[in-house]
Design an enzyme around this catalytic site. Structure first.
Site, mmCIF file in Angstrom:
data_model
loop_
_atom_site.group_PDB
_atom_site.id
_atom_site.type_symbol
_atom_site.label_atom_id
_atom_site.label_comp_id
_atom_site.label_asym_id
_atom_site.label_seq_id
_atom_site.Cartn_x
_atom_site.Cartn_y
_atom_site.Cartn_z
ATOM 1 N N ARG A 112 0.877 -1.187 0.000
ATOM 2 C CA ARG A 112 0.000 0.000 0.000
ATOM 3 C C ARG A 112 0.901 1.221 0.000
ATOM 4 O O ARG A 112 1.672 1.429 0.936
ATOM 5 C CB ARG A 112 -0.915 -0.001 1.220
ATOM 6 C CG ARG A 112 -1.653 1.308 1.390
ATOM 7 C CD ARG A 112 -2.779 1.271 2.406
ATOM 8 N NE ARG A 112 -3.933 0.566 1.907
ATOM 9 C CZ ARG A 112 -5.176 0.731 2.363
ATOM 10 N NH1 ARG A 112 -5.423 1.592 3.330
ATOM 11 N NH2 ARG A 112 -6.175 0.038 1.863
ATOM 12 N N HIS A 139 -7.371 0.631 -6.445
ATOM 13 C CA HIS A 139 -7.633 -0.202 -5.262
ATOM 14 C C HIS A 139 -8.362 -1.464 -5.748
ATOM 15 O O HIS A 139 -9.543 -1.669 -5.496
ATOM 16 C CB HIS A 139 -8.485 0.586 -4.270
ATOM 17 C CG HIS A 139 -8.478 0.057 -2.873
ATOM 18 N ND1 HIS A 139 -7.713 -1.036 -2.471
ATOM 19 C CD2 HIS A 139 -9.153 0.458 -1.762
ATOM 20 C CE1 HIS A 139 -7.919 -1.262 -1.187
ATOM 21 N NE2 HIS A 139 -8.784 -0.379 -0.731
ATOM 22 N N GLN A 142 -10.325 -3.959 -3.474
ATOM 23 C CA GLN A 142 -11.598 -3.366 -3.047
ATOM 24 C C GLN A 142 -12.668 -3.602 -4.117
ATOM 25 O O GLN A 142 -13.791 -4.020 -3.807
ATOM 26 C CB GLN A 142 -11.395 -1.863 -2.815
ATOM 27 C CG GLN A 142 -12.638 -1.144 -2.372
ATOM 28 C CD GLN A 142 -13.052 -1.511 -0.959
ATOM 29 O OE1 GLN A 142 -12.279 -1.422 -0.033
ATOM 30 N NE2 GLN A 142 -14.300 -1.944 -0.806
ATOM 31 N N CYS A 273 -16.434 2.044 0.445
ATOM 32 C CA CYS A 273 -15.280 1.202 0.777
ATOM 33 C C CYS A 273 -14.902 1.322 2.253
ATOM 34 O O CYS A 273 -14.256 0.427 2.793
ATOM 35 C CB CYS A 273 -14.094 1.553 -0.105
ATOM 36 S SG CYS A 273 -13.620 3.291 0.004
HETATM 37 N N1 CP Z 1 -11.404 0.065 2.335
HETATM 38 C C1 CP Z 1 -10.133 -0.018 2.779
HETATM 39 O O1 CP Z 1 -9.207 -0.286 2.021
HETATM 40 O O2 CP Z 1 -10.000 0.210 4.106
HETATM 41 P P1 CP Z 1 -8.623 0.350 4.878
HETATM 42 O O3 CP Z 1 -7.997 1.661 4.455
HETATM 43 O O4 CP Z 1 -9.022 0.354 6.332
HETATM 44 O O5 CP Z 1 -7.731 -0.803 4.537
HETATM 45 N N1 NVA Z 2 -9.844 6.784 -1.640
HETATM 46 C C1 NVA Z 2 -9.508 6.410 -0.293
HETATM 47 C C2 NVA Z 2 -9.780 4.952 -0.066
HETATM 48 C C3 NVA Z 2 -9.450 4.473 1.312
HETATM 49 C C4 NVA Z 2 -9.725 3.009 1.478
HETATM 50 C C5 NVA Z 2 -8.045 6.726 -0.032
HETATM 51 O O1 NVA Z 2 -7.208 6.468 -0.899
HETATM 52 O O2 NVA Z 2 -7.745 7.267 1.036
#
Ligand code: CP
Ligand code: NVA
Length: 316
Positions: A112, A139, A142, A273
């Site tokens: 990440r 993502h 997701q 999400c």
């Molecule tokens: N939706 C999602 O990716 O959540 P987190 O940022 O908690 O991993």
């Molecule tokens: N768009 C958001 C998703 C978090 C799961 C971010 O990147 O912060």
């Protein structure tokens, strides 16, 4: 175990990376959702025989971190948290060295981070599968969970319409690509200046062909009208915190609230999400209401990632 007598769409993905939703084709994406449904229903087991997933997370995470960890445990494998602040990465050890060293210890990496190019660099240097656990661009894990949730609700996906309203961000990009692969019409409604990356829209349209429609609008009502799923995400993603107040201004009128929900199909589900900001991109009433599937959606992260790990690590 590959189904006897017919080629399995997932055969051959062992050892592959998953950096973008478009790294799978439509048949593979559908097969992955089928496998996830089998894991979810307890119809399928897989033994990864102690293999190890390394987590390199430069941004905060609850769902992704925990669901990957539990998925590996359920598959008979294990996870190591390679917090960049606690490893030599945080002191400047080159990514290229780190990726090659870690490839000697662990069997896959879930990364990440901010730039998609950094994720691609991990994939270039590592000799093990690298999985996108969220970048600024995509993502994809997701999106797999999101479409499994939609399929759980409607029994099938083809011909359904998912409407995403809000920021044309990483989550929107993967929904576009994955929806196109699965034959779902994807409508994205954004205020001007916050549209998804045109290259991602173009790629989604190419993947969709004439099976489904990929459309953009600057009007929230026309985005959601008649849709089977209404989806939103935060207005300021991780890394954009200093833009919060400018974005709150720009997104005024874009809250996924009861008015927007009333324009959707009567059976429509609401997705997010998470984490969510009640009273900003979604109203408290909608996220807590009868149409909301956000906690089933969060659970499905676990099942799709179990399917993905079993596939990439050769546990089928
Ligand atoms: N939706 C999602 O990716 O959540 P987190 O940022 O908690 O991993
Ligand atoms: N768009 C958001 C998703 C978090 C799961 C971010 O990147 O912060």
């Amino acid at each position: 175990m590959v189904d006897a007598g017919r080629p399995h769409a997932l055969a051959g993905l062992k050892g592959s990376d998953y950096l973008s939703a478009a790294d799978l084709d439509g048949a593979q994406t559908e097969a992955l959702l089928d496998l996830a449904a089998d894991f979810k229903a307890g119809r399928r087991r897989s033994d990864l025989n102690g293999r190890t997933l390394g987590l390199i997370f430069t941004k905060a995470s609850t769902r992704t971190r925990v669901s990957f960890t539990v998925a590996m445990a359920r598959l008979g494998g294990q996870t190591i948290d390679l917090d960049p602040a606690a490893t030599q990465l945080g002191r400047g050890e080159p990514l290229a060295d780190t990726a090659r060293v870690l490839s000697r210890y662990v069997d896959a990496l879930a990364v990440r981070t901010f730039a998609q190019t950094e994720l691609e660099d991990y994939a270039h240097w590592a000799t093990i599968p690298v999985i996108n656990a969220l970048t600024d661009q995509e993502h994809p894990c997701q999106a797999l969970a999101d479409y499994l949730t939609l399929r759980d609700a409607f029994g099938q996906l083809a011909g359904l319409t998912l409407a995403y309203v809000g920021d044309g961000n990483n989550v929107a990009h993967s929904l576009l690509l994955c929806g196109a692969l699965l034959g779902v019409n994807v409508r994205v409604g954004c205020p001007p200046g916050f549209e998804p990356d045109p290259r991602m829209v173009e790629q989604a349209r190419a993947l969709a062909g004439d099976r489904c429609a990929i459309t953009l609008t600057a009007d929230p009502l026309s985005a959601v009208r008649g849709a089977h799923a209404l989806y939103t995400d935060v207005w300021a993603s991780m890394g954009q915190e200093e833009e919060q107040s400018r974005r709150e201004e720009a997104f005024r009128g874009w809250c996924l609230d009861e008015t927007l929900l009333s324009e959707a199909d009567s059976r429509a589900i609401v997705l997010h999400c998470l984490p969510a900001h009640r009273g900003e991109e979604i109203s408290a009433g909608v996220i807590e209401g009868a149409s909301s599937q956000v906690f089933n959606q969060a659970e499905n992260r676990l099942h799709v990632q179990q399917a993905l790990l079993a596939t990439l690590l050769g546990g089928l």
